[in-house]
Each structure stands twice: as structure tokens, then as C-alpha cells.
Design a protein around this motif. Structure first.
Motif, short mmCIF file in Angstrom:
data_model
loop_
_atom_site.label_atom_id
_atom_site.label_comp_id
_atom_site.label_asym_id
_atom_site.label_seq_id
_atom_site.Cartn_x
_atom_site.Cartn_y
_atom_site.Cartn_z
N GLU A 150 1.14 -1.29 0.09
CA GLU A 150 0.07 -0.10 0.03
C GLU A 150 0.83 1.34 0.01
O GLU A 150 0.63 2.25 -0.64
N HIS A 151 2.17 1.14 0.69
CA HIS A 151 2.93 2.30 0.90
C HIS A 151 4.41 1.79 0.46
O HIS A 151 4.89 0.80 0.79
N PRO A 152 5.13 2.60 -0.27
CA PRO A 152 6.48 2.29 -0.63
C PRO A 152 7.29 2.12 0.90
O PRO A 152 6.99 2.80 1.82
N GLU B 204 10.90 1.30 -4.48
CA GLU B 204 9.46 1.49 -4.36
C GLU B 204 9.05 3.14 -4.56
O GLU B 204 7.98 3.64 -4.95
N PHE B 205 9.96 4.00 -3.71
CA PHE B 205 9.58 5.50 -3.64
C PHE B 205 10.01 6.09 -4.99
O PHE B 205 9.29 6.93 -5.56
N LEU C 84 7.10 5.18 -6.82
CA LEU C 84 5.81 6.09 -6.75
C LEU C 84 6.12 7.52 -7.60
O LEU C 84 5.07 7.88 -8.01
N SER D 82 5.12 7.04 -11.12
CA SER D 82 3.68 6.64 -11.07
C SER D 82 3.02 8.01 -11.08
O SER D 82 2.13 8.18 -11.98
N ILE D 83 3.49 9.02 -10.18
CA ILE D 83 2.64 10.32 -10.14
C ILE D 83 2.92 11.17 -11.23
O ILE D 83 2.17 11.81 -12.07
N THR E 47 5.20 -1.04 7.10
CA THR E 47 4.74 0.15 6.34
C THR E 47 3.68 0.84 7.12
O THR E 47 2.74 0.06 7.75
N VAL F 152 5.22 13.88 0.02
CA VAL F 152 5.24 14.19 -1.90
C VAL F 152 4.85 15.45 -1.86
O VAL F 152 3.67 16.16 -1.61
N ILE G 38 9.86 13.62 -3.15
CA ILE G 38 9.31 12.88 -2.10
C ILE G 38 10.30 12.49 -1.06
O ILE G 38 11.39 12.54 -1.43
N TYR H 16 11.41 10.70 2.71
CA TYR H 16 11.00 9.72 3.84
C TYR H 16 12.02 9.58 4.77
O TYR H 16 13.45 9.51 4.24
#
Length: 176
Positions: free
Chosen positions: A25-27, A32-33, A36, A39-40, A78, A84, A154, A156
Motif C-alpha cells: 500500500e505504501h513504499p 518503491e519510492f 511512486l 507513477s505520479i 509500512t 510528496v 518525495i 522519507y
């Protein structure tokens, strides 16, 4: 000659999905980030209508903020917590030399062209270019072009600190 591949062993190509891990559901990883961000970036309808340009200050908009889950410091849990951001840059606007505190990040250019300056030199980033950085990474981002630019950032864990650095940390320009 019999050469077995993973796909031949798995059988029907349409059935490979059972071999893959379900999407989170979340990176939780750098890859994965980056995914994301891509993808955006690939879905203009998600960000383009929000973009504004401001001649007096750099414009930014938080697209998403996901708080960290309790215990998310343990591997594999996660969400890790992330933000973002969407930023616009008119010609000449820049970030100043800075780092992102304890946050890692992914910078993705969505439109236009940006210049990233570090102690290693400068690099021009066009649409689709991505930069990944760890905590403590010092850089400056500037729109050196004649056209506006838009970028996606992004962080994190989510950005809580952005220490500014003196210009003396910037690479010296060669003089001839």
C-alpha cells in the motif's frame, strides 16, 4: 534441447502473478519510492491542474503526507512515513544550498529543466530525470532556463528540517 526458464516452469504467462509479491500500500524501499514518483509523474491529471507559478516566491503544494506507522523503523513494516511535494520554478528561482535533515528523497523533474549543483559540480535535469539522495546530501536546485519548470519531491521520513548551507560549500567556478 531443453532450457527451462522461470516462465516455462511457472507455466502460462498470464499466471505469473502468483509468483510476484503483492504490491504494498505504501513504499518501503528506495526503488518503491522511485516507482511512486514515476507513477505520479506519469499521471499529469494528478498534478498539472494544481501547478501555480509565483514570481515572488517558490510555489509548493503537498500532494500527500503519510505519517509513520508505530514500529515502522523495523524492516518491512509500512508505512515508513513520507511526504510528496509538488514545486514550481520560474526562471531564476532556486532553493539555495541545503540538505534535508534526516530525510532521504527522490526528486523528479515533471516539466521544464532544472540545474542541480553539488560539491561535485552541476547537472542539468530534464523532464523525467530523477535524483535519489540520502540524509545529509547537500545540493542546490535552480531553474537556469528561460521557461518555467515543475518538480516532484518525495521525502522519507517526511521532511521536518531543511538546513541551509553557506554558499562557501558550493563548488568554485573555474576562472580562465
Amino acid at each position: 534441447m531443453n532450457s527451462d526458464s522461470d516462465l516455462q516452469i511457472a507455466g502460462d504467462l498470464l499466471e505469473v502473478q502468483h509468483l510476484l509479491r503483492p504490491a504494498r500500500e505504501h513504499p518501503a524501499t528506495v526503488a518503491e519510492f522511485v516507482g511512486l514518483a514515476r507513477s505520479i509523474a506519469g499521471d499529469r491529471s494528478q498534478w498539472a491542474p494544481l501547478v501555480q507559478y509565483d514570481a515572488t516566491t517558490r510555489w509548493y503544494h503537498r500532494l500527500l503526507s503519510v505519517p509513520p506507522a508505530p514500529g515502522s523503523a523495523r524492516a518491512g513494516e509500512t508505512p515508513l512515513g513520507y511526504d510528496v511535494w509538488l514545486l514550481s520554478w520560474i526562471p531564476g528561482q532556486g532553493s539555495g544550498l541545503h540538505d534535508h535533515g534526516l530525510s532521504s528523497g527522490v526528486l523528479t523533474v515533471l516539466d521544464g529543466e532544472l540545474t542541480e549543483r553539488t560539491d561535485r559540480g552541476k547537472r542539468t535535469l530534464g523532464p523525467g530525470a530523477q535524483r535519489v539522495f540520502a540524509p545529509g546530501y547537500v545540493h542546490e536546485v535552480v531553474n537556469d532556463s528561460l521557461e518555467p519548470a515543475v518538480s516532484l519531491h518525495i521525502y522519507y521520513p517526511g521532511l521536518t528540517d531543511m538546513p541551509m548551507h553557506s554558499a562557501q560549500c558550493a563548488p568554485a567556478e573555474a576562472t580562465v
